[in-house]
Design an enzyme around this catalytic site. Structure first.
Site, mmCIF file in Angstrom:
data_model
loop_
_atom_site.group_PDB
_atom_site.id
_atom_site.type_symbol
_atom_site.label_atom_id
_atom_site.label_comp_id
_atom_site.label_asym_id
_atom_site.label_seq_id
_atom_site.Cartn_x
_atom_site.Cartn_y
_atom_site.Cartn_z
ATOM 1 N N LYS A 56 -110.915 -15.208 -109.350
ATOM 2 C CA LYS A 56 -112.062 -16.046 -108.993
ATOM 3 C C LYS A 56 -113.329 -15.261 -109.242
ATOM 4 C CE LYS A 56 -112.703 -20.144 -107.076
ATOM 5 N NZ LYS A 56 -111.793 -21.309 -107.005
ATOM 6 N N ASP A 104 -116.227 -24.375 -110.233
ATOM 7 C CA ASP A 104 -115.992 -24.488 -108.792
ATOM 8 C C ASP A 104 -117.327 -25.015 -108.251
ATOM 9 O OD1 ASP A 104 -113.788 -23.470 -106.691
ATOM 10 O OD2 ASP A 104 -115.729 -23.079 -105.790
HETATM 11 N N1 GLU Z 1 -111.990 -23.962 -108.836
HETATM 12 C C1 GLU Z 1 -110.783 -24.741 -108.906
HETATM 13 C C2 GLU Z 1 -109.825 -24.288 -107.829
HETATM 14 O O1 GLU Z 1 -110.249 -23.913 -106.758
HETATM 15 C C3 GLU Z 1 -110.194 -24.805 -110.301
HETATM 16 C C4 GLU Z 1 -109.903 -23.501 -110.962
HETATM 17 C C5 GLU Z 1 -109.486 -23.621 -112.426
HETATM 18 O O2 GLU Z 1 -109.412 -24.731 -112.946
HETATM 19 O O3 GLU Z 1 -109.214 -22.574 -113.008
HETATM 20 O O4 GLU Z 1 -108.622 -24.318 -107.963
#
Ligand code: GLU
Length: 450
Positions: free
Chosen positions: A130, A170
């Site tokens: 992340k 996100d």
């Molecule tokens: N931010 C999204 C999550 O919390 C998607 C992450 C992504 O698609 O890599 O899962």
């Protein structure tokens, strides 16, 4: 942290707290996972021998960097950029970028940690990570957002790649930001490497349904939970918190399935629309005008209530879908939901319920799904996007949506089967955590100490 840990796990948790002082959200996410590991604590000597849990709590790599950029009025701004590459056992690091003023290392680490087990549950070949920044896109001009994204990518590009680390969106990072990020990556690397980011626009390598996927997936998951009790969304009163990407598409799918969403929220309050949220107006206000919900209330005139104090959870409902942000649904809100007879809570956001709230809901017999299971549809569809990019193919909306639905049905089944196998039927938290953990742990044992 309400539930106590197995005596074999408590020292491991204490070590994580000592090693990562002040990172309360990260501690919370680790604690939640460790509570669920009680049935296997001391029973898997191979995991202990390979120090699996200890290695899982230490990210493979943590990047923190300066993001300098210039405002429209010529002022130099400095933000902080992050990418925590948590675990690449099952595939390249995969997870979104969050641009929000509250972003700090603890938040990114909790999100990265959760992402590892969420991604494992999807059954797709993706590790977890992340990133993000404390940059606030709110109130910034198009050009300022573009300059910030370009500066952020100027540093990030050297750490990512389709086989290394694949960011996505996100909170605060949607199609617009991903476009600027991808444009800068393409320019400085001189490569059209579509698989380096997901959530791309449909004309430049994106997948159908990715925009809708997190919200739709949450509702598909909740649909399975209801079905396990012989129920459906038809005729249900639903409250969705938030009004960003996840919330909007959760509202859309609930409406398609015959439910009525009576309230949504943003940081300025919530609106109650007893006739059911007007989805096209909500999209107009939030996606196009980037406005507050007060604009929605103004447009609907006297037909709705706009409430600026209290919480959206004060609105009575059968189903509650927290789709805003971490720790938004607290003990007092959980008590209100229980008092109103809410039967189901499925998380669209990451860790929106506090540990205390989860205990209250579960003790009252409310069906509760943790985000790492119920919101996995977003990242699962990102993996479908990577699959299409790798084969230079693109699938129809219907086909992609059906794959997403099937993945959510599958995650739901895994949660229930695992919870049953380890002696706590119906416990989605334990089911999700154990199923994800075991998949990652077994692969870590296979790959040795790396
Ligand atoms: N931010 C999204 C999550 O919390 C998607 C992450 C992504 O698609 O890599 O899962």
């Amino acid at each position: 942290m309400t539930e106590t840990l197995h005596p074999k796990l408590q020292p491991q948790f204490d070590a994580v707290v000592a090693r990562n002082p002040g990172e309360s959200e990260f501690h919370q996410a680790v604690h939640e996972l460790m509570v669920s590991l009680a049935p296997i604590a001391g029973k898997r000597p191979d995991y202990a021998q390979w120090s699996i849990l200890k290695r899982m709590c230490e990210p493979e790599r943590q990047l923190i960097f300066r993001v300098p950029w210039v405002t429209d009025t010529g002022e130099v701004q400095i933000n902080r950029g992050y990418r925590v590459e948590f675990n690449s056992t099952l595939g390249p690091f995969k997870g979104g970028l969050r641009f929000h003023p509250t972003v700090n290392l603890s938040i990114i680490k909790f999100l990265g940690f959760e992402q590892v087990y969420k991604n494992a549950l999807t059954g797709m070949p993706i590790g977890g990570g992340k990133g993000g920044s404390d940059f606030d896109p709110k109130g910034r001009s198009e050009q300022e957002v573009m300059r910030f994204c370009q500066s952020f990518m100027t540093e990030l590009h050297r750490h990512i790649g389709e086989h290394t680390d694949v960011p996505a969106g996100d909170i605060g990072v949607g199609g617009r930001e991903l476009g600027y990020l991808f444009g800068q990556f393409k320019r400085i690397t001189n490569r059209y490497e579509s698989g380096v980011l997901t959530g791309k626009g449909l004309t430049w390598g994106g997948s159908q349904v990715r925009t809708e996927a997190t919200g739709y997936g949450t509702v598909f998951f909740a649909q399975e939970m209801l079905a396990s009790r012989g129920e459906s969304f038809d005729g249900r009163r639903v409250v969705v918190s938030g009004s960003g990407n996840v919330a909007i598409y959760a509202v859309e799918k609930v409406q398609e399935l015959g439910g009525t969403v009576v309230a949504v929220s943003d940081s300025g309050g919530y609106v109650v629309d007893e006739a059911g949220i007007d989805l096209s107006l909500l999209k107009e206000v939030k996606e196009r005008q980037r406005e507050r919900l007060s604009a929605y209330a103004d447009a609907r005139g006297g037909a709705v209530r706009h409430v600026t104090d209290g919480a959206v959870w004060d609105v009575p409902c059968d189903v509650a879908l927290p789709c805003a942000t971490q720790n938004e649904l607290q003990a007092e809100h959980a008590r209100t939901l229980v008092a109103h007879g809410t039967g189901l809570v499925a998380e669209g956001a990451n860790m929106p319920c506090t540990a205390e709230a989860v205990t209250i809901l579960r003790e009252a017999g409310v069906l509760y799904a943790p985000g790492k299971a119920s919101n996995a549809g977003g990242v699962a569809t990102s993996a479908l996007e990577m699959q299409q990019n790798a084969s230079r193919d693109s699938w129809s909306f219907e086909e992609t949506q059906e794959r997403l639905r099937q993945i959510m049905v599958d995650i739901h089944r895994q949660c229930l089967e695992t919870a049953e196998e380890y002696g706590d039927p119906g416990n989605y938290v334990m089911g999700a955590n154990l199923a994800g953990y075991i998949r990652v742990a077994d692969a870590m044992v296979a790959l040795g100490v790396v």
